[in-house]
Design a protein around this motif. Sequence first.
Motif, PDB file in Angstrom:
ATOM      1  N   GLN A  94       0.848  -1.195   0.000  1.00 43.56           N
ATOM      2  CA  GLN A  94       0.000   0.000   0.000  1.00 43.56           C
ATOM      3  C   GLN A  94       0.879   1.240   0.000  1.00 43.56           C
ATOM      4  O   GLN A  94       1.688   1.437   0.902  1.00 43.56           O
ATOM      5  CB  GLN A  94      -0.903   0.013   1.238  1.00 43.56           C
ATOM      6  N   LYS A 140      -2.951   5.703  -0.345  1.00 42.70           N
ATOM      7  CA  LYS A 140      -3.704   4.904  -1.327  1.00 42.70           C
ATOM      8  C   LYS A 140      -4.163   3.595  -0.696  1.00 42.70           C
ATOM      9  O   LYS A 140      -3.819   3.274   0.437  1.00 42.70           O
ATOM     10  CB  LYS A 140      -2.848   4.654  -2.565  1.00 42.70           C
ATOM     11  N   LYS A 141      -4.955   2.839  -1.453  1.00 44.90           N
ATOM     12  CA  LYS A 141      -5.480   1.590  -0.922  1.00 44.90           C
ATOM     13  C   LYS A 141      -4.489   0.450  -1.141  1.00 44.90           C
ATOM     14  O   LYS A 141      -3.566   0.539  -1.950  1.00 44.90           O
ATOM     15  CB  LYS A 141      -6.825   1.258  -1.578  1.00 44.90           C
TER      16      LYS A 141
END
Length: 308
Positions: free
Chosen positions: A283, A287-288
């Motif tokens: 990650q 962000k994811k």
Amino acid sequence: MKVAFMGNPKFALPSLESLLQSQHEVKAVVSNPAKPMGRNRALKHTDVGSYSIQNNIELIELDSFNNNAIYKKLFSLNVDIFVVVAFRILPEDYISIPKFGSINLHASLLPSYRGAAPIQWALMNGDKTTGVSVFQIEKKVDTGKIITQAKIDIDKNDNYEILSNKLSKVGAGALVEALNNLEKGEVDYNKQDNSLVTKAPKISKEMLRIQWEWPAAKINNWVRGLSPKPGMMAIFQNKRIKIFKTLVLDDKVKGVPGKIKVTANSSLEIYTGRGLISILELQQEGKKCLLIDQFLRGNRISDRDFFS
């Protein structure tokens, strides 16, 4: 037996649920007070607190052990025993309130891994087995006489979350068994052997930075032990990266630690102090979490790149 249950996180819920389904009577649940969380600072209860409210169980939110009103409330419950699972360290004047004292469920085979992070350290050290212990609480933390233990194997794909879930369920069964035996007076207490003690100290921020000079197997074990939370961390292309899943490809090959081995396929392989490791889930800051093939589609990688 009449029980007051003390706990905070998700790990404690299978134990509470098992007690509620047993012949024992849960008179009240004790948990930390709700805290303001998120942008709106809305009050959020602990997992155990939320469960208690949803199931109409009396909830006592313990803010401080010096709160005399709560001490008197617990005393007035007139329970036989306090059952503690992932709560706080009880002071001596609380331990001795019930007739049978207080017992604790600990996620290791004591005296191994006394301390705050037994599950993490079992994984970080690459152990093949672990387990749970139910013991009588004494003044010194995690030192009491053992009532019962249960052992399980650690799977190579277990991380902290997976193993924690397994142990919470095994522990729930061990806890009910311990209470049954206490009620029948059939407990064979086992004193801990202090010569076999190992420690499981709390995880600090300084421990989360990956040391690429370590062997690949050790890095992989630490990633497992600290995933998904808080997650091991590295710097790549001047950005902070959390690494959640890895795979040891080779435990003997040599290269410059942290250097990327460029391959034609959709993998990200990195040299360590001994061996080659592949990153599977990561990650980027802000962000994811992504699988590695998703990450590689959006990032250019060259043989000059390093993880630091």
